[in-house]
Motif scaffolding. Structure first.
Motif, short mmCIF file in Angstrom:
data_model
loop_
_atom_site.label_atom_id
_atom_site.label_comp_id
_atom_site.label_asym_id
_atom_site.label_seq_id
_atom_site.Cartn_x
_atom_site.Cartn_y
_atom_site.Cartn_z
N LEU A 1 5.48 -73.94 -26.58
CA LEU A 1 5.43 -75.39 -26.39
C LEU A 1 5.33 -76.17 -27.69
O LEU A 1 5.19 -77.39 -27.67
CB LEU A 1 4.25 -75.76 -25.48
CG LEU A 1 4.37 -75.33 -24.03
CD1 LEU A 1 3.09 -75.66 -23.26
CD2 LEU A 1 5.57 -75.98 -23.35
N ALA A 2 5.38 -75.46 -28.82
CA ALA A 2 5.31 -76.15 -30.11
C ALA A 2 6.44 -77.17 -30.20
O ALA A 2 7.60 -76.85 -29.96
CB ALA A 2 5.41 -75.14 -31.25
N GLY A 3 6.09 -78.38 -30.52
CA GLY A 3 7.09 -79.42 -30.65
C GLY A 3 7.40 -80.14 -29.34
O GLY A 3 8.17 -81.10 -29.34
N ILE A 4 6.85 -79.66 -28.24
CA ILE A 4 7.05 -80.31 -26.94
C ILE A 4 5.75 -81.02 -26.59
O ILE A 4 4.73 -80.38 -26.30
CB ILE A 4 7.41 -79.30 -25.84
CG1 ILE A 4 8.62 -78.46 -26.23
CG2 ILE A 4 7.68 -80.04 -24.52
CD1 ILE A 4 8.97 -77.38 -25.23
N GLY A 5 5.74 -82.34 -26.65
CA GLY A 5 4.54 -83.08 -26.34
C GLY A 5 4.11 -82.83 -24.90
O GLY A 5 4.91 -82.96 -23.98
N HIS A 6 2.85 -82.45 -24.71
CA HIS A 6 2.38 -82.13 -23.37
C HIS A 6 0.87 -82.29 -23.29
O HIS A 6 0.18 -82.30 -24.32
CB HIS A 6 2.76 -80.70 -22.98
CG HIS A 6 2.04 -79.66 -23.78
ND1 HIS A 6 2.42 -79.31 -25.08
CD2 HIS A 6 0.94 -78.91 -23.50
CE1 HIS A 6 1.60 -78.39 -25.54
NE2 HIS A 6 0.69 -78.12 -24.61
N THR A 7 0.38 -82.39 -22.08
CA THR A 7 -1.05 -82.38 -21.82
C THR A 7 -1.32 -81.41 -20.68
O THR A 7 -0.44 -81.15 -19.85
CB THR A 7 -1.58 -83.78 -21.43
OG1 THR A 7 -0.86 -84.25 -20.28
CG2 THR A 7 -1.40 -84.76 -22.57
N LEU A 8 -2.53 -80.86 -20.66
CA LEU A 8 -2.94 -79.97 -19.59
C LEU A 8 -3.63 -80.79 -18.52
O LEU A 8 -4.58 -81.53 -18.79
CB LEU A 8 -3.88 -78.88 -20.13
CG LEU A 8 -3.32 -78.00 -21.24
CD1 LEU A 8 -4.35 -76.94 -21.65
CD2 LEU A 8 -2.02 -77.33 -20.81
N ILE A 9 -3.16 -80.66 -17.28
CA ILE A 9 -3.62 -81.49 -16.18
C ILE A 9 -4.64 -80.77 -15.30
O ILE A 9 -5.66 -81.34 -14.90
CB ILE A 9 -2.43 -81.94 -15.32
CG1 ILE A 9 -1.50 -82.83 -16.13
CG2 ILE A 9 -2.90 -82.64 -14.04
CD1 ILE A 9 -2.07 -84.18 -16.48
N ALA A 10 -4.38 -79.51 -14.99
CA ALA A 10 -5.25 -78.74 -14.08
C ALA A 10 -5.00 -77.26 -14.31
O ALA A 10 -4.09 -76.86 -15.05
CB ALA A 10 -4.96 -79.12 -12.62
N GLN A 11 -5.82 -76.44 -13.66
CA GLN A 11 -5.72 -75.00 -13.81
C GLN A 11 -6.03 -74.33 -12.48
O GLN A 11 -6.97 -74.71 -11.78
CB GLN A 11 -6.69 -74.52 -14.89
CG GLN A 11 -6.54 -73.06 -15.28
CD GLN A 11 -7.34 -72.71 -16.53
OE1 GLN A 11 -8.26 -73.42 -16.91
NE2 GLN A 11 -6.97 -71.62 -17.19
N GLY A 12 -5.24 -73.32 -12.14
CA GLY A 12 -5.47 -72.59 -10.91
C GLY A 12 -6.76 -71.80 -10.97
O GLY A 12 -7.14 -71.28 -12.03
#
Length: 251
Positions: free
Chosen positions: A54-65
């Motif tokens: 995911l390097a270079g792909i802007g993202h956020t973590l929302i939830a986790q199973g």
């Protein structure tokens, strides 16, 4: 919102039927990552093993199973129950089943577990399987010598599980995560988060019993271990080992 998910993990019905989400299954996680990067989907439910891609792909973590209420999961390095006693150094040169290069439990976990048995720049002799169930079946049927199998998969297949023997276990792996693109609006991110956190998960077939806030400590610890693996095995793009000749010792 458009949500992609890894079909090896599945998607609880409560989320798949949500009015706010249009979901699409991907068996090829690499294709799913491409869709996420291009913006064809707004979010994805995928293994923690994609973090290194995911390097270079802007993202956020929302939830986790969660499984049994925990955001961590365990994967067992198993051989056939009737296999001879073997040491980890032998297993590191044996045919190892795995699902794909993004799988936390079957790809990253064995590289972490066997890192001290492989010379720097070496590679494990992985053999591709089609999914979690096929990985366990491949060990039982002798198509591969060893596989690192998620304990939830072993629990779902007791008849096959008793035909295996655990040699090692990693019980500190992060459960799969919900990733949102960085350009998702704050309002949409809130809806996505609440959809997952409020989802009721029913049915014995589900790998998960719910979703929780991301376990930042566990995720960060795993990311550090992934980085050590990448450096030691000299992994190329997308977590694939640099091609080299491998001698496979079958037992």
């Amino acid at each position: 919102m458009r949500l992609a998910y890894d079909d090896n993990l599945g998607l609880p019905a409560a989320i798949a039927s949500s009015w706010a989400i249009e979901s699409t299954a991907f068996h090829d996680v690499g294709r799913m990552l491409g869709a996420f990067e291009r913006g064809d989907v707004d979010a994805c439910f995928a293994p923690a093993g994609i973090l290194g891609s995911l390097a270079g792909i802007g993202h956020t973590l929302i939830a986790q199973g969660t499984a049994r209420g925990s955001t961590t999961l365990a994967s067992k390095l198993v051989v056939r129950a009737d296999a001879p006693e073997v040491t980890l150094d032998i297993l590191a040169t044996s045919a190892i089943g795995f699902i794909n290069e993004y799988c936390t439990t079957s790809y990253w976990a064995p590289m972490i577990t066997l890192i001290e048995e492989v010379p720097a720049g070496g590679a494990l002799p992985f053999r591709a399987c089609t999914g979690f169930d096929d990985l366990l079946a491949a060990v039982v049927e002798g198509r591969v010598d060893v596989g690192m199998v998620w304990d939830r998969v072993l629990a779902r297949h007791p008849a096959e599980a008793v035909r295996t023997r655990a040699v090692a276990v990693d019980a500190d792996l992060p459960g799969p995560l919900v990733y949102a693109r960085g350009d998702l609006s704050a309002a949409e991110a809130r809806v996505l988060r609440r959809t997952f956190l409020d989802a009721r998960v029913e049915g014995a077939a589900s790998f998960f019993d719910g979703f929780a806030e991301p376990d930042d400590e566990c995720v960060t610890h795993f990311a550090r271990r992934m980085a050590a693996v990448r450096s030691h095995y000299k992994l190329g793009p997308l977590g694939r080992a640099v091609p080299q000749r491998q001698r496979v010792a079958r037992f």
